[in-house]
Write a protein that holds these residues in place. Structure first.
Motif, short mmCIF file in Angstrom:
data_model
loop_
_atom_site.label_atom_id
_atom_site.label_comp_id
_atom_site.label_asym_id
_atom_site.label_seq_id
_atom_site.Cartn_x
_atom_site.Cartn_y
_atom_site.Cartn_z
N ASP A 36 27.04 5.95 -17.55
CA ASP A 36 28.08 6.37 -18.48
C ASP A 36 29.34 5.54 -18.24
OD1 ASP A 36 26.52 8.33 -19.63
OD2 ASP A 36 27.34 9.97 -18.44
N GLN A 37 30.20 5.50 -19.24
CA GLN A 37 31.43 4.71 -19.14
C GLN A 37 32.29 5.17 -17.96
OE1 GLN A 37 32.08 2.01 -20.91
NE2 GLN A 37 33.97 1.68 -19.75
N ASN A 38 32.32 6.47 -17.68
CA ASN A 38 33.12 6.98 -16.56
C ASN A 38 32.66 6.37 -15.24
OD1 ASN A 38 34.82 8.66 -18.01
ND2 ASN A 38 33.36 10.34 -17.98
N VAL A 39 31.36 6.18 -15.09
CA VAL A 39 30.82 5.58 -13.87
C VAL A 39 31.24 4.11 -13.79
CG1 VAL A 39 28.74 5.06 -12.55
CG2 VAL A 39 28.86 7.15 -13.93
N ILE A 40 31.11 3.41 -14.89
CA ILE A 40 31.46 1.99 -14.91
C ILE A 40 32.93 1.79 -14.53
CG2 ILE A 40 31.72 -0.02 -16.43
CD1 ILE A 40 29.23 1.06 -17.97
N GLU A 41 33.78 2.70 -15.02
CA GLU A 41 35.21 2.58 -14.72
C GLU A 41 35.51 2.86 -13.25
OE1 GLU A 41 36.89 5.29 -17.51
OE2 GLU A 41 36.56 3.97 -19.23
N THR A 42 34.62 3.59 -12.57
CA THR A 42 34.82 3.94 -11.15
C THR A 42 34.08 3.00 -10.22
OG1 THR A 42 34.90 6.24 -11.88
CG2 THR A 42 34.78 5.89 -9.53
N LEU A 43 33.18 2.19 -10.79
CA LEU A 43 32.23 1.42 -9.99
C LEU A 43 32.89 0.48 -8.99
CD1 LEU A 43 29.19 1.27 -9.76
CD2 LEU A 43 29.19 -0.57 -11.45
N ASP A 44 33.89 -0.28 -9.42
CA ASP A 44 34.53 -1.23 -8.51
C ASP A 44 35.16 -0.52 -7.32
OD1 ASP A 44 33.80 -3.36 -10.07
OD2 ASP A 44 35.72 -3.54 -11.12
N LYS A 45 35.77 0.64 -7.59
CA LYS A 45 36.39 1.42 -6.52
C LYS A 45 35.33 1.92 -5.54
CE LYS A 45 39.57 5.28 -5.77
NZ LYS A 45 40.37 6.35 -6.43
N ALA A 46 34.21 2.38 -6.08
CA ALA A 46 33.13 2.89 -5.23
C ALA A 46 32.50 1.78 -4.39
CB ALA A 46 32.06 3.57 -6.09
N LEU A 47 32.35 0.60 -4.99
CA LEU A 47 31.80 -0.55 -4.25
C LEU A 47 32.78 -1.03 -3.17
CD1 LEU A 47 30.27 -2.53 -7.25
CD2 LEU A 47 28.97 -1.50 -5.37
N ALA A 48 34.06 -1.06 -3.51
CA ALA A 48 35.07 -1.53 -2.55
C ALA A 48 35.17 -0.60 -1.34
CB ALA A 48 36.43 -1.64 -3.24
N SER A 49 35.00 0.69 -1.58
CA SER A 49 35.10 1.65 -0.47
C SER A 49 33.82 1.69 0.37
CB SER A 49 35.38 3.05 -1.02
OG SER A 49 34.23 3.57 -1.68
N GLY A 50 32.73 1.14 -0.14
CA GLY A 50 31.47 1.16 0.59
C GLY A 50 30.62 2.38 0.32
N VAL A 51 31.11 3.30 -0.52
CA VAL A 51 30.33 4.49 -0.86
C VAL A 51 29.09 4.09 -1.64
CG1 VAL A 51 30.32 6.63 -2.20
CG2 VAL A 51 32.30 6.04 -0.82
N MET A 52 29.26 3.15 -2.56
CA MET A 52 28.12 2.65 -3.33
C MET A 52 27.87 1.19 -2.96
SD MET A 52 27.44 2.67 -7.45
CE MET A 52 26.55 4.23 -7.48
N LYS A 53 26.60 0.82 -2.92
CA LYS A 53 26.21 -0.55 -2.61
C LYS A 53 25.33 -1.10 -3.72
CE LYS A 53 26.36 0.23 2.42
NZ LYS A 53 27.63 -0.53 2.61
N LYS A 54 25.39 -2.43 -3.88
CA LYS A 54 24.63 -3.10 -4.92
C LYS A 54 23.52 -3.95 -4.28
CE LYS A 54 25.22 -6.49 -8.68
NZ LYS A 54 26.20 -7.37 -9.37
N PHE A 55 22.31 -3.89 -4.86
CA PHE A 55 21.17 -4.64 -4.34
C PHE A 55 20.44 -5.31 -5.50
CE2 PHE A 55 21.93 -0.90 -1.71
CZ PHE A 55 22.04 -1.45 -0.44
N ASP A 56 20.04 -6.55 -5.30
CA ASP A 56 19.32 -7.27 -6.35
C ASP A 56 17.89 -6.78 -6.50
OD1 ASP A 56 21.50 -8.83 -7.06
OD2 ASP A 56 21.03 -10.36 -5.55
N THR A 57 17.30 -6.32 -5.39
CA THR A 57 15.90 -5.89 -5.43
C THR A 57 15.73 -4.56 -4.70
OG1 THR A 57 15.32 -6.96 -3.34
CG2 THR A 57 15.15 -8.30 -5.35
N LEU A 58 14.60 -3.90 -5.00
CA LEU A 58 14.27 -2.66 -4.29
C LEU A 58 13.95 -2.94 -2.83
CD1 LEU A 58 12.13 -0.68 -6.90
CD2 LEU A 58 14.39 -0.06 -6.01
N ASP A 59 13.39 -4.11 -2.54
CA ASP A 59 13.10 -4.45 -1.14
C ASP A 59 14.39 -4.51 -0.33
OD1 ASP A 59 10.21 -4.86 -0.89
OD2 ASP A 59 10.49 -6.44 -2.38
#
Length: 522
Positions: free
Chosen positions: A376-399
Protein backbone atom coordinates in the motif's frame (compact mmCIF):
# COMPACT_ATOMS: atom_id res chain seq x y z
CA UNK A 1 9.69 -2.62 47.49
CA UNK A 2 8.84 -3.21 51.15
CA UNK A 3 6.30 -5.79 52.24
CA UNK A 4 4.15 -2.99 53.67
CA UNK A 5 3.77 -1.46 50.20
CA UNK A 6 2.29 -4.60 48.71
CA UNK A 7 -1.13 -5.50 50.00
CA UNK A 8 -1.57 -9.07 51.18
CA UNK A 9 -3.89 -11.30 49.17
CA UNK A 10 -6.13 -11.58 52.23
CA UNK A 11 -6.51 -7.78 52.39
CA UNK A 12 -7.25 -7.66 48.68
CA UNK A 13 -9.93 -10.33 48.99
CA UNK A 14 -11.56 -8.36 51.78
CA UNK A 15 -11.88 -5.43 49.39
CA UNK A 16 -13.00 -7.61 46.48
CA UNK A 17 -10.44 -6.06 44.14
CA UNK A 18 -7.90 -8.82 43.42
CA UNK A 19 -8.65 -8.69 39.69
CA UNK A 20 -8.94 -4.92 39.74
CA UNK A 21 -5.53 -4.25 41.16
CA UNK A 22 -5.92 -3.25 44.81
CA UNK A 23 -3.50 -6.10 45.49
CA UNK A 24 -0.67 -3.75 44.59
CA UNK A 25 -1.58 -1.13 47.20
CA UNK A 26 -0.92 -1.11 50.91
CA UNK A 27 -3.99 -2.02 52.95
CA UNK A 28 -4.08 1.43 54.54
CA UNK A 29 -3.94 3.13 51.15
CA UNK A 30 -6.64 1.00 49.58
CA UNK A 31 -8.99 1.47 52.51
CA UNK A 32 -8.37 5.19 52.79
CA UNK A 33 -11.41 7.13 51.66
CA UNK A 34 -11.09 9.87 49.08
CA UNK A 35 -11.18 13.35 50.62
CA UNK A 36 -14.60 14.97 50.96
CA UNK A 37 -15.63 18.59 50.62
CA UNK A 38 -15.22 19.23 54.35
CA UNK A 39 -11.62 17.97 54.20
CA UNK A 40 -10.34 20.40 51.54
CA UNK A 41 -10.16 24.03 50.54
CA UNK A 42 -10.65 24.55 46.81
CA UNK A 43 -8.01 26.63 45.02
CA UNK A 44 -9.94 27.01 41.76
CA UNK A 45 -13.40 26.19 40.41
CA UNK A 46 -14.42 24.91 36.98
CA UNK A 47 -17.56 23.42 35.51
CA UNK A 48 -15.79 20.38 34.10
CA UNK A 49 -12.42 18.80 34.87
CA UNK A 50 -10.92 16.39 32.33
CA UNK A 51 -8.07 14.04 33.29
CA UNK A 52 -5.91 13.25 30.24
CA UNK A 53 -5.28 14.93 26.88
CA UNK A 54 -5.55 12.10 24.35
CA UNK A 55 -8.35 11.54 21.83
CA UNK A 56 -10.98 10.98 24.53
CA UNK A 57 -9.89 13.80 26.82
CA UNK A 58 -9.65 16.45 24.11
CA UNK A 59 -12.97 15.42 22.54
CA UNK A 60 -14.64 15.57 25.97
CA UNK A 61 -13.12 18.95 26.73
CA UNK A 62 -14.09 20.38 23.33
CA UNK A 63 -17.72 19.26 23.59
CA UNK A 64 -17.97 20.54 27.17
CA UNK A 65 -16.47 23.92 26.26
CA UNK A 66 -18.71 24.27 23.21
CA UNK A 67 -21.67 24.06 25.60
CA UNK A 68 -20.33 27.12 27.38
CA UNK A 69 -18.72 25.31 30.29
CA UNK A 70 -15.48 26.39 31.92
CA UNK A 71 -13.11 23.43 31.44
CA UNK A 72 -9.79 22.40 32.98
CA UNK A 73 -7.70 19.64 31.38
CA UNK A 74 -4.99 18.07 33.54
CA UNK A 75 -2.21 16.13 31.76
CA UNK A 76 0.43 14.53 33.98
CA UNK A 77 3.10 14.29 31.27
CA UNK A 78 5.16 17.11 29.79
CA UNK A 79 3.47 16.88 26.41
CA UNK A 80 -0.10 16.58 25.20
CA UNK A 81 -1.56 13.40 23.72
CA UNK A 82 -0.47 10.33 25.68
CA UNK A 83 -0.69 7.19 23.55
CA UNK A 84 -2.96 8.98 21.09
CA UNK A 85 -0.16 11.11 19.66
CA UNK A 86 1.87 8.01 18.75
CA UNK A 87 -1.15 6.07 17.48
CA UNK A 88 -0.99 4.83 13.87
CA UNK A 89 -3.72 7.21 12.68
CA UNK A 90 -6.28 4.63 11.47
CA UNK A 91 -9.96 5.18 12.33
CA UNK A 92 -12.56 2.48 11.68
CA UNK A 93 -15.83 3.90 10.34
CA UNK A 94 -18.47 1.45 9.09
CA UNK A 95 -20.47 2.68 6.07
CA UNK A 96 -18.18 5.62 5.37
CA UNK A 97 -18.30 7.59 2.08
CA UNK A 98 -14.85 6.38 1.05
CA UNK A 99 -16.16 2.80 1.09
CA UNK A 100 -19.06 3.79 -1.13
CA UNK A 101 -16.67 5.55 -3.52
CA UNK A 102 -14.67 2.35 -4.00
CA UNK A 103 -17.64 -0.04 -4.02
CA UNK A 104 -16.95 -1.62 -0.63
CA UNK A 105 -20.10 -2.99 1.00
CA UNK A 106 -20.28 -2.66 4.77
CA UNK A 107 -22.82 -2.45 7.58
CA UNK A 108 -22.95 -1.89 11.31
CA UNK A 109 -23.88 -5.55 11.66
CA UNK A 110 -20.66 -6.61 9.90
CA UNK A 111 -18.73 -4.30 12.22
CA UNK A 112 -20.35 -5.85 15.32
CA UNK A 113 -19.64 -9.37 14.04
CA UNK A 114 -15.97 -8.56 13.42
CA UNK A 115 -15.56 -6.98 16.88
CA UNK A 116 -17.32 -9.84 18.64
CA UNK A 117 -15.19 -12.44 16.85
CA UNK A 118 -11.97 -10.70 17.93
CA UNK A 119 -13.35 -9.99 21.40
CA UNK A 120 -14.29 -13.66 21.94
CA UNK A 121 -17.92 -12.66 22.39
CA UNK A 122 -17.44 -10.93 25.75
CA UNK A 123 -17.86 -7.41 24.34
CA UNK A 124 -20.50 -5.14 25.84
CA UNK A 125 -22.55 -4.82 22.67
CA UNK A 126 -24.37 -1.63 23.62
CA UNK A 127 -21.01 0.16 23.53
CA UNK A 128 -20.19 -1.24 20.07
CA UNK A 129 -23.57 0.02 18.89
CA UNK A 130 -22.79 3.47 20.28
CA UNK A 131 -19.45 3.84 18.55
CA UNK A 132 -20.80 2.51 15.24
CA UNK A 133 -23.73 4.91 15.40
CA UNK A 134 -21.56 7.93 16.20
CA UNK A 135 -18.39 7.01 14.26
CA UNK A 136 -18.96 9.41 11.39
CA UNK A 137 -19.98 12.17 13.83
CA UNK A 138 -16.60 11.70 15.49
CA UNK A 139 -14.82 11.83 12.13
CA UNK A 140 -16.63 15.05 11.23
CA UNK A 141 -15.74 16.55 14.59
CA UNK A 142 -12.06 15.66 14.15
CA UNK A 143 -12.13 17.35 10.73
CA UNK A 144 -13.86 20.39 12.26
CA UNK A 145 -10.97 20.60 14.73
CA UNK A 146 -8.48 20.61 11.86
CA UNK A 147 -7.58 16.92 11.36
CA UNK A 148 -6.82 15.89 7.78
CA UNK A 149 -7.42 12.39 6.41
CA UNK A 150 -6.29 10.62 3.25
CA UNK A 151 -9.18 10.85 0.78
CA UNK A 152 -7.41 10.02 -2.49
CA UNK A 153 -7.05 6.29 -1.88
CA UNK A 154 -9.27 3.44 -0.67
CA UNK A 155 -9.78 2.82 3.06
CA UNK A 156 -7.51 0.25 4.67
CA UNK A 157 -8.43 -3.22 5.88
CA UNK A 158 -6.85 -3.83 9.27
CA UNK A 159 -6.41 -7.35 10.66
CA UNK A 160 -9.65 -8.98 11.81
CA UNK A 161 -11.92 -6.65 9.82
CA UNK A 162 -13.94 -8.44 7.14
CA UNK A 163 -13.84 -5.38 4.85
CA UNK A 164 -11.75 -2.25 4.39
CA UNK A 165 -13.37 0.41 6.60
CA UNK A 166 -10.51 2.40 8.14
CA UNK A 167 -9.60 5.93 7.10
CA UNK A 168 -6.10 7.18 7.92
CA UNK A 169 -4.76 10.61 8.83
CA UNK A 170 -2.60 12.28 6.18
CA UNK A 171 0.53 11.84 8.29
CA UNK A 172 -0.43 8.23 9.22
CA UNK A 173 -0.22 9.15 12.91
CA UNK A 174 -2.58 10.02 15.74
CA UNK A 175 -0.68 13.28 15.99
CA UNK A 176 -2.62 14.31 12.88
CA UNK A 177 -5.70 14.50 15.12
CA UNK A 178 -4.17 15.41 18.47
CA UNK A 179 -2.17 18.46 17.39
CA UNK A 180 -5.01 20.29 15.63
CA UNK A 181 -7.54 19.21 18.26
CA UNK A 182 -5.33 20.48 21.10
CA UNK A 183 -4.97 23.82 19.31
CA UNK A 184 -8.74 23.92 18.74
CA UNK A 185 -9.45 23.19 22.40
CA UNK A 186 -7.04 25.79 23.72
CA UNK A 187 -8.72 28.48 21.60
CA UNK A 188 -12.17 27.73 23.03
CA UNK A 189 -13.34 30.30 25.60
CA UNK A 190 -13.01 29.08 29.15
CA UNK A 191 -10.86 26.05 28.27
CA UNK A 192 -7.50 25.61 30.03
CA UNK A 193 -4.97 22.80 29.40
CA UNK A 194 -2.17 22.22 31.92
CA UNK A 195 0.69 19.74 31.39
CA UNK A 196 2.82 18.22 34.19
CA UNK A 197 -0.38 18.21 36.25
CA UNK A 198 -1.02 14.89 37.98
CA UNK A 199 -4.43 14.05 39.40
CA UNK A 200 -3.83 12.49 42.83
CA UNK A 201 -7.36 11.81 44.06
CA UNK A 202 -11.02 12.51 43.62
CA UNK A 203 -12.85 14.83 45.98
CA UNK A 204 -16.26 13.53 47.04
CA UNK A 205 -19.34 15.22 48.42
CA UNK A 206 -19.67 15.06 52.19
CA UNK A 207 -22.03 12.08 51.96
CA UNK A 208 -19.47 10.26 49.74
CA UNK A 209 -21.85 9.76 46.81
CA UNK A 210 -20.83 12.38 44.25
CA UNK A 211 -17.55 13.35 42.57
CA UNK A 212 -17.17 17.12 43.01
CA UNK A 213 -13.50 17.69 42.19
CA UNK A 214 -9.91 16.46 42.31
CA UNK A 215 -6.67 16.98 44.13
CA UNK A 216 -3.64 17.38 41.90
CA UNK A 217 0.00 18.40 41.71
CA UNK A 218 1.16 21.11 39.31
CA UNK A 219 4.75 21.02 37.94
CA UNK A 220 4.79 17.27 38.58
CA UNK A 221 7.82 15.38 37.25
CA UNK A 222 6.98 11.88 36.08
CA UNK A 223 9.47 9.17 37.07
CA UNK A 224 8.98 5.78 35.42
CA UNK A 225 9.93 3.05 37.89
CA UNK A 226 8.78 -0.54 38.47
CA UNK A 227 5.59 0.80 39.99
CA UNK A 228 5.09 3.60 37.53
CA UNK A 229 2.98 5.92 39.68
CA UNK A 230 5.58 5.69 42.45
CA UNK A 231 4.13 6.68 45.83
CA UNK A 232 7.55 8.09 46.76
CA UNK A 233 7.36 10.71 43.99
CA UNK A 234 6.37 13.89 45.83
CA UNK A 235 7.16 16.40 43.09
CA UNK A 236 4.80 19.26 42.31
CA UNK A 237 2.67 21.80 44.12
CA UNK A 238 -0.60 20.57 45.61
CA UNK A 239 -3.83 22.05 44.29
CA UNK A 240 -7.51 21.29 44.84
CA UNK A 241 -10.01 21.90 42.06
CA UNK A 242 -13.81 21.95 42.25
CA UNK A 243 -15.84 20.58 39.32
CA UNK A 244 -19.40 21.95 39.46
CA UNK A 245 -20.71 19.64 36.72
CA UNK A 246 -18.34 16.72 37.17
CA UNK A 247 -15.05 15.01 36.31
CA UNK A 248 -14.28 13.13 33.08
CA UNK A 249 -11.55 10.51 33.44
CA UNK A 250 -9.64 9.94 30.18
CA UNK A 251 -6.29 8.85 31.60
CA UNK A 252 -5.69 5.96 29.18
CA UNK A 253 -4.44 2.42 29.68
CA UNK A 254 -1.73 0.90 31.87
CA UNK A 255 0.50 -1.15 29.53
CA UNK A 256 3.62 0.63 30.86
CA UNK A 257 2.73 0.00 34.51
CA UNK A 258 5.09 -2.91 35.12
CA UNK A 259 3.74 -3.77 38.56
CA UNK A 260 0.05 -3.52 37.78
CA UNK A 261 0.17 -5.28 34.41
CA UNK A 262 2.08 -8.15 36.01
CA UNK A 263 -0.61 -8.45 38.67
CA UNK A 264 -3.07 -9.01 35.85
CA UNK A 265 -0.86 -11.21 33.63
CA UNK A 266 2.21 -12.66 35.42
CA UNK A 267 3.56 -13.91 32.08
CA UNK A 268 4.55 -10.37 31.07
CA UNK A 269 8.22 -9.80 32.04
CA UNK A 270 9.20 -6.65 33.92
CA UNK A 271 11.49 -5.66 31.05
CA UNK A 272 8.95 -6.31 28.28
CA UNK A 273 8.96 -3.49 25.75
CA UNK A 274 5.56 -2.00 24.89
CA UNK A 275 4.12 0.22 22.21
CA UNK A 276 2.95 2.73 24.83
CA UNK A 277 4.32 6.02 26.07
CA UNK A 278 6.02 6.04 29.47
CA UNK A 279 3.06 7.57 31.28
CA UNK A 280 0.59 4.76 30.48
CA UNK A 281 0.10 3.78 34.12
CA UNK A 282 -2.72 2.66 36.42
CA UNK A 283 -2.73 5.37 39.09
CA UNK A 284 -5.91 7.21 38.08
CA UNK A 285 -7.70 3.93 37.35
CA UNK A 286 -6.94 2.67 40.86
CA UNK A 287 -8.25 5.89 42.40
CA UNK A 288 -11.50 5.32 40.50
CA UNK A 289 -11.74 1.81 41.92
CA UNK A 290 -11.25 3.20 45.40
CA UNK A 291 -14.34 5.38 45.10
CA UNK A 292 -16.40 2.39 43.98
CA UNK A 293 -16.15 2.32 40.17
CA UNK A 294 -17.03 -1.06 38.68
CA UNK A 295 -14.05 -2.89 37.08
CA UNK A 296 -14.47 -4.80 33.81
CA UNK A 297 -12.05 -7.17 31.99
CA UNK A 298 -8.97 -5.84 33.80
CA UNK A 299 -6.74 -8.85 33.10
CA UNK A 300 -7.21 -8.86 29.32
CA UNK A 301 -4.06 -7.22 27.94
CA UNK A 302 -3.70 -7.07 24.17
CA UNK A 303 -0.35 -7.67 22.50
CA UNK A 304 0.53 -5.98 19.20
CA UNK A 305 1.59 -8.78 16.78
CA UNK A 306 3.13 -6.37 14.26
CA UNK A 307 5.76 -4.97 16.64
CA UNK A 308 9.45 -5.73 16.20
CA UNK A 309 12.32 -6.56 18.57
CA UNK A 310 14.57 -4.39 16.38
CA UNK A 311 13.10 -1.07 17.54
CA UNK A 312 11.74 0.39 20.74
CA UNK A 313 8.04 0.94 21.22
CA UNK A 314 5.53 1.22 18.38
CA UNK A 315 8.01 2.34 15.75
CA UNK A 316 7.66 1.81 12.00
CA UNK A 317 7.08 -1.95 12.00
CA UNK A 318 3.25 -1.78 12.24
CA UNK A 319 3.14 0.44 9.16
CA UNK A 320 5.23 -1.87 6.98
CA UNK A 321 3.43 -5.04 8.06
CA UNK A 322 -0.20 -3.90 8.14
CA UNK A 323 -0.38 -2.66 4.57
CA UNK A 324 2.48 -4.73 3.25
CA UNK A 325 4.02 -7.95 4.47
CA UNK A 326 1.04 -9.10 6.56
CA UNK A 327 -1.61 -8.07 4.08
CA UNK A 328 -0.05 -9.38 0.86
CA UNK A 329 2.91 -11.40 2.07
CA UNK A 330 3.52 -14.09 4.66
CA UNK A 331 4.98 -14.70 8.11
CA UNK A 332 7.16 -17.74 8.68
CA UNK A 333 8.61 -19.68 11.58
CA UNK A 334 12.37 -19.19 11.18
CA UNK A 335 13.01 -22.70 12.46
CA UNK A 336 11.26 -24.45 9.59
CA UNK A 337 10.45 -21.80 6.96
CA UNK A 338 6.70 -22.49 7.14
CA UNK A 339 3.72 -20.23 7.66
CA UNK A 340 2.03 -20.57 11.02
CA UNK A 341 -0.88 -18.10 11.12
CA UNK A 342 -3.41 -16.02 9.21
CA UNK A 343 -1.44 -12.81 8.79
CA UNK A 344 -4.69 -10.81 8.58
CA UNK A 345 -6.42 -12.28 11.63
CA UNK A 346 -7.25 -10.18 14.68
CA UNK A 347 -4.41 -9.15 16.97
CA UNK A 348 -4.96 -11.75 19.67
CA UNK A 349 -5.06 -14.63 17.18
CA UNK A 350 -1.79 -13.52 15.61
CA UNK A 351 0.00 -12.72 18.88
CA UNK A 352 -1.04 -16.08 20.35
CA UNK A 353 0.37 -17.85 17.28
CA UNK A 354 3.65 -15.94 17.61
CA UNK A 355 3.89 -16.79 21.30
CA UNK A 356 3.61 -20.50 20.55
CA UNK A 357 6.97 -20.12 18.80
CA UNK A 358 8.59 -17.65 21.19
CA UNK A 359 7.75 -19.63 24.31
CA UNK A 360 9.51 -22.62 22.76
CA UNK A 361 12.50 -20.52 21.67
CA UNK A 362 12.58 -16.88 22.89
CA UNK A 363 15.03 -15.91 20.14
CA UNK A 364 13.14 -17.50 17.23
CA UNK A 365 11.45 -14.26 16.19
CA UNK A 366 9.04 -14.92 13.30
CA UNK A 367 9.89 -13.16 10.02
CA UNK A 368 7.33 -11.38 7.85
CA UNK A 369 8.16 -10.88 4.17
CA UNK A 370 6.64 -9.41 1.04
CA UNK A 371 7.42 -7.61 -2.21
CA UNK A 372 7.38 -3.94 -3.12
CA UNK A 373 4.88 -4.22 -5.97
CA UNK A 374 2.16 -5.24 -3.51
CA UNK A 375 2.65 -2.61 -0.82
CA UNK A 376 0.00 0.00 0.00
CA UNK A 377 1.05 3.61 -0.49
CA UNK A 378 1.35 4.09 3.29
CA UNK A 379 3.99 1.35 3.40
CA UNK A 380 5.92 2.83 0.49
CA UNK A 381 5.98 6.21 2.22
CA UNK A 382 7.42 4.59 5.38
CA UNK A 383 9.78 2.20 3.62
CA UNK A 384 12.93 4.35 3.55
CA UNK A 385 12.57 5.10 7.25
CA UNK A 386 12.09 1.42 8.06
CA UNK A 387 15.11 0.42 5.97
CA UNK A 388 17.29 3.15 7.48
CA UNK A 389 16.43 2.07 11.01
CA UNK A 390 17.17 -1.58 10.23
CA UNK A 391 13.67 -2.76 11.16
CA UNK A 392 13.09 -3.83 7.57
CA UNK A 393 15.72 -5.33 5.28
CA UNK A 394 15.82 -5.75 1.51
CA UNK A 395 17.00 -8.94 -0.24
CA UNK A 396 17.33 -9.68 -3.95
CA UNK A 397 16.65 -13.39 -3.50
CA UNK A 398 14.96 -15.77 -1.08
CA UNK A 399 18.30 -17.51 -0.57
CA UNK A 400 19.81 -14.26 0.72
CA UNK A 401 16.80 -13.64 2.97
CA UNK A 402 16.95 -17.19 4.36
CA UNK A 403 20.67 -16.92 5.04
CA UNK A 404 20.25 -13.64 6.93
CA UNK A 405 17.57 -15.00 9.27
CA UNK A 406 18.92 -18.59 9.37
CA UNK A 407 15.75 -20.01 7.78
CA UNK A 408 15.95 -23.33 5.87
CA UNK A 409 16.11 -21.97 2.30
CA UNK A 410 14.44 -24.86 0.48
CA UNK A 411 11.53 -24.88 2.92
CA UNK A 412 11.08 -21.11 2.61
CA UNK A 413 11.06 -21.28 -1.19
CA UNK A 414 8.48 -24.07 -1.07
CA UNK A 415 6.30 -21.96 1.24
CA UNK A 416 6.48 -18.96 -1.07
CA UNK A 417 5.77 -21.13 -4.12
CA UNK A 418 2.63 -22.57 -2.52
CA UNK A 419 1.45 -19.12 -1.43
CA UNK A 420 1.88 -17.75 -4.95
CA UNK A 421 -0.07 -20.68 -6.38
CA UNK A 422 -2.89 -20.13 -3.89
CA UNK A 423 -3.01 -16.43 -4.77
CA UNK A 424 -2.97 -17.12 -8.51
CA UNK A 425 -5.74 -19.70 -8.22
CA UNK A 426 -7.87 -17.78 -5.70
CA UNK A 427 -7.48 -20.58 -3.17
CA UNK A 428 -8.51 -20.00 0.43
CA UNK A 429 -5.50 -21.36 2.27
CA UNK A 430 -5.31 -23.47 5.42
CA UNK A 431 -5.22 -20.36 7.61
CA UNK A 432 -8.36 -18.88 5.97
CA UNK A 433 -6.55 -15.73 4.88
CA UNK A 434 -8.12 -13.61 2.14
CA UNK A 435 -5.31 -14.04 -0.34
CA UNK A 436 -7.17 -13.12 -3.48
CA UNK A 437 -8.56 -11.20 -5.21
CA UNK A 438 -7.15 -8.03 -3.76
CA UNK A 439 -10.21 -6.21 -2.49
CA UNK A 440 -9.71 -3.11 -4.60
CA UNK A 441 -9.88 -4.99 -7.90
CA UNK A 442 -6.16 -5.34 -8.60
CA UNK A 443 -4.81 -8.45 -10.25
CA UNK A 444 -3.35 -11.17 -8.08
CA UNK A 445 0.09 -10.17 -6.79
CA UNK A 446 2.70 -12.89 -6.64
CA UNK A 447 5.68 -12.67 -4.31
CA UNK A 448 8.86 -12.28 -6.34
CA UNK A 449 12.08 -10.44 -5.66
CA UNK A 450 13.32 -8.17 -4.41
CA UNK A 451 11.96 -9.15 -1.00
CA UNK A 452 11.44 -7.01 2.07
CA UNK A 453 11.41 -8.59 5.51
CA UNK A 454 11.28 -7.78 9.21
CA UNK A 455 11.33 -9.67 12.49
CA UNK A 456 8.18 -9.66 14.62
CA UNK A 457 7.57 -9.80 18.37
CA UNK A 458 4.30 -9.14 20.23
CA UNK A 459 4.39 -6.20 22.65
CA UNK A 460 1.81 -5.13 25.25
CA UNK A 461 -0.30 -2.62 23.36
CA UNK A 462 -3.83 -2.05 24.65
CA UNK A 463 -5.25 -2.82 28.09
CA UNK A 464 -8.75 -4.04 27.36
CA UNK A 465 -10.17 -3.59 30.84
CA UNK A 466 -11.08 -0.59 32.93
CA UNK A 467 -14.11 1.20 34.32
CA UNK A 468 -17.61 0.20 33.31
CA UNK A 469 -19.48 3.06 31.65
CA UNK A 470 -22.93 3.27 30.12
CA UNK A 471 -23.87 4.76 26.74
CA UNK A 472 -23.89 8.24 28.31
CA UNK A 473 -20.25 7.71 29.42
CA UNK A 474 -21.31 7.69 33.07
CA UNK A 475 -19.14 5.55 35.35
CA UNK A 476 -21.08 2.73 36.99
CA UNK A 477 -20.78 2.05 40.71
CA UNK A 478 -19.84 -1.44 41.90
CA UNK A 479 -21.93 -0.81 45.00
CA UNK A 480 -25.21 0.30 43.42
CA UNK A 481 -24.89 -0.73 39.75
CA UNK A 482 -25.98 2.85 38.98
CA UNK A 483 -24.01 5.83 37.69
CA UNK A 484 -21.73 7.58 40.17
CA UNK A 485 -22.99 11.20 40.15
CA UNK A 486 -20.51 13.66 38.69
CA UNK A 487 -18.24 10.95 37.25
CA UNK A 488 -17.75 10.22 33.54
CA UNK A 489 -15.03 8.32 31.66
CA UNK A 490 -13.94 7.65 28.08
CA UNK A 491 -11.16 5.92 26.17
CA UNK A 492 -8.79 3.17 27.20
CA UNK A 493 -9.42 3.73 30.92
CA UNK A 494 -12.83 2.14 30.32
CA UNK A 495 -13.49 -1.56 29.72
CA UNK A 496 -15.96 -3.94 28.11
CA UNK A 497 -16.41 -2.40 24.68
CA UNK A 498 -13.86 -4.51 22.82
CA UNK A 499 -14.00 -7.68 24.91
CA UNK A 500 -10.87 -9.82 24.94
CA UNK A 501 -9.13 -8.05 22.05
CA UNK A 502 -9.70 -4.80 20.18
CA UNK A 503 -9.60 -4.67 16.40
CA UNK A 504 -6.99 -2.36 14.95
CA UNK A 505 -8.17 1.21 14.14
CA UNK A 506 -11.14 1.01 16.52
CA UNK A 507 -9.36 2.91 19.31
CA UNK A 508 -9.64 6.35 17.71
CA UNK A 509 -13.32 5.75 16.99
CA UNK A 510 -14.02 4.55 20.53
CA UNK A 511 -12.07 7.36 22.20
CA UNK A 512 -13.47 10.20 20.09
CA UNK A 513 -17.05 8.95 20.28
CA UNK A 514 -17.09 8.31 24.03
CA UNK A 515 -15.16 11.51 24.73
CA UNK A 516 -17.77 13.45 22.76
CA UNK A 517 -20.58 11.65 24.55
CA UNK A 518 -19.06 12.47 27.94
CA UNK A 519 -18.76 16.14 27.00
CA UNK A 520 -22.33 16.21 25.68
CA UNK A 521 -23.83 14.58 28.77
CA UNK A 522 -21.89 15.95 31.71
Amino acid sequence: MSQETIMSRRDALKLGFVGAGAAMLSASQAMAAAPTEKDVKFDEEYDVIVIGSGFAGLAAAAKSAERGYKVLILEKMGRVGGNSVINGGGMAIPNNPLQKKYGIEDSNEKFYADCLKAGLGINHVEMLELIAKRAFDAFDFAVKCGAQFQDDKPPLQFGGHSVARSVVTKNASGSGIIQPMAAFVEKLPGCKLVTRAKMDDFVMSNDGTTVIGVTARINYRFDNKLYSDDIENKTGEKKVYRAKKGVILASGGFAMDKMFRKMQDPRIPDDADTTNHDGATAGALLKAFQIGALPVHIDWIQQGPWASPDERGFGTSPHVTQGGTFKYGISVDVRNGKRFMNEMADRKTRADAQYVILRQDPKAYPVSLGTYNSFDQNVIETLDKALASGVMKKFDTLDALAANYKIPADALKATVKKYNEDVKNSVVDEFKKQTLPEIYGKEAIEMKGPFYASRQMPKPHHTMGGLKINTKAQVISANTNKPIPGFFAAGEVTGGTHGASRLGSCAITDCLVCGMVAGENI
